[in-house]
Design an enzyme around this catalytic site. Structure first.
Site, mmCIF file in Angstrom:
data_model
loop_
_atom_site.group_PDB
_atom_site.id
_atom_site.type_symbol
_atom_site.label_atom_id
_atom_site.label_comp_id
_atom_site.label_asym_id
_atom_site.label_seq_id
_atom_site.Cartn_x
_atom_site.Cartn_y
_atom_site.Cartn_z
ATOM 1 N N GLY A 57 0.825 -1.204 0.000
ATOM 2 C CA GLY A 57 0.000 0.000 0.000
ATOM 3 C C GLY A 57 0.856 1.249 0.000
ATOM 4 O O GLY A 57 0.654 2.162 -0.798
ATOM 5 N N ALA A 58 1.825 1.287 0.910
ATOM 6 C CA ALA A 58 2.675 2.464 1.037
ATOM 7 C C ALA A 58 3.825 2.116 1.968
ATOM 8 O O ALA A 58 3.794 1.089 2.633
ATOM 9 C CB ALA A 58 1.890 3.642 1.603
ATOM 10 N N GLU B 284 1.210 5.771 7.592
ATOM 11 C CA GLU B 284 2.632 5.921 7.252
ATOM 12 C C GLU B 284 3.244 7.089 8.017
ATOM 13 O O GLU B 284 4.380 7.014 8.470
ATOM 14 C CB GLU B 284 2.831 6.091 5.748
ATOM 15 C CG GLU B 284 2.205 4.988 4.882
ATOM 16 C CD GLU B 284 2.590 3.572 5.274
ATOM 17 O OE1 GLU B 284 3.678 3.376 5.842
ATOM 18 O OE2 GLU B 284 1.787 2.646 5.017
ATOM 19 N N HIS C 67 4.066 6.169 11.581
ATOM 20 C CA HIS C 67 5.276 5.345 11.706
ATOM 21 C C HIS C 67 6.499 6.190 12.049
ATOM 22 O O HIS C 67 7.502 5.668 12.532
ATOM 23 C CB HIS C 67 5.563 4.612 10.389
ATOM 24 C CG HIS C 67 4.959 3.239 10.302
ATOM 25 N ND1 HIS C 67 5.048 2.317 11.316
ATOM 26 C CD2 HIS C 67 4.294 2.624 9.296
ATOM 27 C CE1 HIS C 67 4.448 1.188 10.934
ATOM 28 N NE2 HIS C 67 3.970 1.353 9.721
HETATM 29 ZN ZN LIG Z 1 2.831 0.021 8.538
#
Ligand SMILES: [Zn+2]
Length: 872
Positions: free
Chosen positions: A267-268, A304, A307
């Site tokens: 996804g990313a 993201e 993170h």
């Molecule tokens: Zn992740």
């Protein structure tokens, strides 16, 4: 090296690295076929490591051009270079500098790991072990270094050059080349390294952090698509604000960049300061993106970004700790989305996804603990169990210790582990410290595979006005009991029995930490219906025998929205697995009353109540001999019944929620909720009366002012009304022609056609594989056409003649050498094959064995295959 029986890597074998790398200076000269990478690595022996060990640097698919140590050459007999890396047999036992020159071919890199080119854009993907495809390195997350990266490229080919950290310098090199230097002051593991080079457009905005840092946030996309990047950029800013407010976490660089690329395995990716995204999770305008797309973009941008603290500032010691960053960060993005949208509606969505993906995984041959103790190929462990069950564990922890202690524990975790590579034990220690509690029994959630069952039964004593609830936990494997937070309450004929009390229940939660327990409620004025696992307080399966009348009381009277929804699901599930016209009648009546009362006051919630359990969820209820055709037929019959019985109400909803003429589309949750209920009504109308449904959907297809409504209408026409013929084909062709130059929209079009539950779908898929927009080298296309078929078309994928299995198996075989990660992911569709009825089981086994016979399978596919075929 790739072998057919991949060796296992075990958690218990973890050893600290013999060497550390403090500083990495990279000079990357981009070229479509011959990119040169010069890496200068400042190494030193690790005081905690083996003082006798050779230096082994990981490498994969690299051409070594030059190597020197402290400026001098290395004798050939002092080193060896193989397919898995480079070894210095007698490295210095003091700090030293290795200079390594490698060459790679980004255009030929179809695995999309390491440095590759997609649509002319150079980009990287290094998690989990892609950096070793750029240079020789200690490619493990507990080796953290400060990186400075110089990127050089042809100016016309790559006018934009991006790296991790902050930009420090840029300039020209001769006539047609240029360079940029990026420095990242935060030590990081190699998996967070990234560069991008290409012709890209951008949108940007400024953000000031709570500690006064000015940050330039930008989203880079294909030139000409800048108008589709605004929503993602807005989500970046909202994520930054939310993480400051909810967790006290501020951003720590001068720039934050997001880049969208079209070919991406996942996804990313949260690379430090330079997140690289599958363009599906960035690009959105109402004409091409659905409400679900907008919600996904918001959630994944947030994920993201979050993170940056849970993953980057505090990283994982080894890949067994993957849930430490993923489970925690999923929990954080779920909380963000719940604050941005309706919390109960979002919670129901989370649980539906958990049950659709993680419960079957936990019940099949690919089951594994949230923290696995062994793996053959780490890329196969980016699973629903690690992510979604991992998030549920964090949620349970918060329920157990309370919101304030949870926040204090998170602060402690970040403070104690900032700049470190941590473990699950470090995470739990932070909460144990701030609460003074022993969390060792709770920690078992990380170690135990399989979904526990929670059995409940109650007896009411009218004379004593007491209600005794017996709870028992049944675990799939032997071992001590788990700590299960059970949020609960009692519901009477006219609502929750707030006067009833039980000493063992604190703040509405009972903690079951023994095999079984009896709870005695006092001052219970009438025979109650228990409402258990409110807000889905633990990832377990609940066995509670209630009558339909009792469940429908919960739907009408419970104060917990999740259990109201769950009650309707439970009644519907029983009607799918054990059809009964009289009970279906009573269900329709209860839904009618519900719709009359509140459909228009909370349309998003009402749409969820009307959505029946999926065919996959119904199959997941059965331990053996699953017949997907029987489930499909029963589910369709129930939908048709509800469509007819609720018809006047559905028509009223359709009319009441029609958008006003000329009203502009807005992706906000309230507007999306109105669209979802109106489209749920269309779905049921079409099921109950295909002719009217088809006419309605055809009109909707023409009138729709946004992709959400247009796609719902097309789906109703193609898959729901089940009226094959020229009208359906004309609608599909028209849609395909209208969006011929919109790959992400064509993905939706591929997916709708792949999920038509009829035998001709197989030939249709073969035909669509020849469509000019389809490409086996783009993961989004493969997932849309073949992935949707295998995951969301159970009657055709699991056909008794094996033809559906063969289609997927052939795709896996064709894809494996080019992109093993995506091939292995496709193969997981066979995860529940042993629970199918006999003919289908035999056909599935034959197909799996046919793949197994293919020589030279990748480690990724060989690993999934051997686990899927393993006995029991
Ligand atoms: Zn992740």
């Amino acid at each position: 090296m790739r072998t057919e029986t991949p060796p296992l890597i075990r958690l218990e074998d973890y050893r600290p690295s013999a060497f550390l790398i403090d500083r990495v200076d990279l000079d990357i000269r981009l070229d479509p076929h011959a990119t040169r990478i010069t890496a200068e690595l400042a190494l030193r022996p690790n005081p905690a490591g083996d003082p006798e060990a050779p230096l082994h640097l990981d490498g994969d698919d690299l051409t070594l051009v030059a190597l020197d140590l402290d400026g001098a050459g290395v004798a050939p007999e002092a080193m060896s270079v193989g397919p898995a890396g480079l070894t210095l047999h007698r490295p210095p036992r003091r700090p030293f500098v290795l200079r390594i020159v490698t060459q790679v071919d980004p255009t030929a890199n179809t695995k999309l790991m390491g440095l590759y080119r997609t649509d002319g854009v150079y980009c990287t993907q290094c998690e989990a072990d892609g950096f070793r495809r750029i240079t020789y390195f200690l490619d493990r997350p507990d080796v953290m270094a400060v990186y400075t990266t110089r990127i050089e490229a042809n100016r016309a080919e790559a006018p934009v050059l991006l790296g991790n950290g902050n930009p420090v310098e840029s300039g020209s090199v001769g006539e047609d080349r240029h360079y940029a230097v990026w420095h990242d002051p935060h030590p990081k593991p190699a998996y967070l390294f990234a560069i991008v080079g290409g012709r890209l457009g951008k949108v940007e905005t400024a953000f000031r952090t709570m500690d006064g840092r000015d940050v330039t946030c930008a989203v880079y996309v294909e030139p000409g698509r800048e108008d589709r990047a605004g929503y993602a950029l807005d989500a970046v800013i909202r994520s930054m604000e939310w993480d400051e407010r909810a967790f006290g976490r501020a951003y720590d660089l001068d720039v934050f960049n997001v880049v969208a690329v079209s070919a991406f395995n996942m996804g990313a990716m949260e690379n430090k300061g330079l997140n690289i995204f599958n363009d599906k999770y960035v690009l959105a305008v109402p004409e091409t993106a659905t409400d679900a797309d907008y919600a996904n973009i918001e959630a994944i941008i947030a994920h993201e970004y979050f993170h940056n603290w849970s993953g980057n500032r505090v990283t994982c010691r080894d890949w067994f700790q993957l849930c430490l960053k993923e489970g925690l960060t999923v929990f954080r993005d779920q909380e963000f989305s719940s604050d941005m949208r309706s919390r109960p509606v979002h919670r129901i969505g989370e649980v539906r996804s958990l049950r659709a993906r993680q419960f079957p995984e936990d019940a099949g041959p690919l089951r594994h603990p949230v923290r696995p103790n062994a793996y053959a190929e780490i890329n196969n462990f980016y699973t629903a169990t690690v992510y979604d069950k991992g998030a549920e564990i964090v949620r349970m922890l918060r329920t157990l210790i309370g919101g304030d202690a949870f926040r204090a524990g998170m602060d402690r975790y970040f403070a104690d582990n900032d700049g470190r590579a941590a473990t699950v034990e470090d995470f739990l220690a932070a909460f144990a410290t701030v609460t003074g509690r022993d969390l060792s029994a709770f920690a078992r959630w990380y170690e135990r595979p399989g979904t526990p069952r929670l059995a409940a039964s109650g007896t009411y004593d009218a004379a004593a006005r007491t209600y005794t609830l017996r709870l028992a936990q049944h675990l799939p494997e032997e071992g001590p009991p788990l700590v299960i937070p059970v949020a609960l309450g009692l519901v009477g004929a006219s609502g929750p029995l707030t006067g009833a009390t039980c000493k063992a229940v604190k703040d509405g939660v009972f903690v079951l930490d023994t095999r079984e327990a009896d709870l005695v409620f006092e001052a219970v004025a009438e025979a109650p219906v228990p409402s258990l696992l409110r807000d889905f307080s633990a990832p377990v399966r609940l066995d509670l025998a209630l009558t339909d009348e009792e469940r429908l009381r919960l739907l009408a009277r419970d104060s917990d929205p999740f259990n109201r929804w769950q009650a309707a699901q439970d009644v519907a599930m029983r009607l799918i697995l054990d059809p009964d016209p009289a009970r279906a009648e009573a269900f329709a009546e209860a839904l009618g009353t519900f719709l009359d009362g509140e459909a228009l006051s909370d349309p998003a919630f009402a749409a969820l109540v009307l959505a029946l359990p999926t065919e996959g969820e119904a199959a997941d209820q059965l331990a053996a001999d699953v017949d997907p055709d029987a489930i499909h037929t029963a589910r369709h019959a129930l939908r048709a019944h509800l469509g007819r019985a609720l018809r006047p109400r559905l028509d009223r909803i359709d009319a009441a929620l029609a958008p006003a003429d000329g009203a502009a589309y807005s992706p906000d949750a309230a507007s999306a909720g109105r669209r979802s209920l109106r489209n749920a009504a269309l779905d049921l109308i079409a099921a109950g009366d295909p002719q009217t449904g088809a006419a309605l959907a055809t009109r909707r297809l023409d009138e729709a002012g946004n992709m959400t409504d247009r796609l719902a209408a097309l789906a109703a026409l193609a898959t729901l009304a089940q009226i094959p013929g020229p009208a359906r084909e004309a609608a599909l062709d028209g849609f395909g022609a209208r969006y011929a130059h919109e790959p992400l929209v064509l993905d939706k079009w591929f997916a709708i056609q792949a999920t038509i539950p009829e035998p001709e779908t197989l030939a249709r898929i073969e035909r669509l594989k020849g469509h000019p927009a389809f490409s086996m080298t783009n993961p989004n296309r493969v997932r849309a056409l073949v992935g949707s078929f295998s995951m969301a078309n159970p009657t055709q994928f699991a056909r008794a003649d094996g033809a559906g299995f063969a289609l997927v198996a052939d795709t896996v075989k064709a894809l494996d050498s080019a992109n093993p990660q995506v091939a292995a992911r496709l193969l997981t569709a066979f995860g529940s094959w042993r629970r199918l009825e006999k003919n289908r089981r035999v056909a599935a086994a034959e197909m799996l064995n046919r793949i197994k016979a293919v020589p030279g399978l990748s480690r990724d596919v060989a690993d999934i295959l051997s686990r899927t075929l393993k006995d029991g």
